[in-house]
Design a protein around this motif. Structure first.
Motif: not given
Length: 282
Positions: A103, A112, A160-161, A164, A167, A169, A223
């Motif tokens: 990540m 980022e 996991s990326l 994101r 909308r 989970a 979640y």
């Protein structure tokens, strides 16, 4: 108190996946591919049911779906196969460390902002993983199975990326599981494997528990509590997963915690903590 108990239950569920997988394979009650297939199918079934009950239906589309499905399959089969030669706690530690590093790399690819603490934390965690996997490093680890778990960690990090972009989970997780299920069956049983198929009642039950309860329901519970947790609290909570898996491995499987492994664990988990925790505001 309720939030604390639900978060603790979720972390136990995540760690239980390692213990259940290792328990099934170490006992010879199921082969690795069958464990992964049954876990995937049972997880898809329970998540589909949860979506119907809680959302009124299932939506299979959405951004990042192809990446989510592919990375989920990579995680499932890397994870299951790795536990043919790794202890429960060791496997969870490698997985967790590689997920965080993946990540971190994903953040670099997306340009980022990376503060110095994240670089430092990633370097410390990576050094701990190198110590774990380095041949002759003093910690008895099967390099091949360690690499397989690292591949699983890359898969879960990419998953996991990709998550994101979702909308919802729960819907996104259910869609990934449902779409991955037939591909997982085909990949598991149509492609050549290195071990014969072994199916016993005990192995099947353990795989179903891992898929339906500790994966499917565990992810859904996570979640549901995640919006109520600060990002730093959620990150710290996940640091407990390898520790819980180590404790479970020692209690249920008789695994031994060595000094070298404990020190490597401190490096990996400490590095992750440095990366995810923000310093207090002045």
């Amino acid at each position: 108190m309720r939030l604390f108990l639900l978060t603790t239950l979720t972390m136990i569920a995540f760690a239980a996946n390692s213990v259940l997988n290792r328990m099934a394979l170490a006992a010879g009650s199921i082969d690795a591919v069958s464990f992964g297939v049954i876990r995937l199918l049972s997880g898809a079934a329970i998540l589909a049911l949860l979506c119907v009950v809680l959302r009124g239906g299932i939506r299979l589309g959405g951004a990042g779906r192809a990446a989510g499905v592919a990375s989920l399959l990579l995680y499932f089969y890397g994870f299951s196969t790795a536990y043919r030669g790794l202890d429960a706690g060791l496997g969870a530690l490698i997985l967790f460390g590689v997920v965080q590093i993946t990540m971190f790399a994903g953040g670099l690819v997306k340009s980022e902002a990376m503060p110095m603490r994240r670089w430092l934390g990633a370097g410390v965690a990576f050094s701990g993983l190198l110590w774990l996997l380095w041949p002759g490093g003093g910690i008895p680890v099967s390099l091949w199975h360690g690499v397989l778990m690292a591949i699983a960690g890359v898969g879960w990090g990419v998953y996991s990326l990709a998550g994101r972009l979702s909308r919802d989970a729960l819907q996104g997780t259910a869609a990934n599981f449902i779409l991955a299920a037939p591909l997982g069956v085909a990949a598991g049983y149509l492609l050549p494997t290195v071990e014969p198929t072994v199916l016993t009642t005990q192995g099947i039950v353990l795989a179903i528990i891992s898929g339906a309860v500790t994966s499917g329901m565990g992810y859904a519970l996570w979640y549901s509590v995640l919006p109520s947790l600060a990002a730093s609290v959620a990150a710290v909570a996940q640091l407990s997963v390898p520790v819980i898996a180590m404790a479970g491995g020692m209690f249920f499987l008789g695994e031994v915690l060595t000094l070298q492994f404990a020190l490597a664990s401190v490096l990996v988990l400490g590095g992750v903590a440095i990366s995810v925790l923000k310093p207090p505001a002045r």
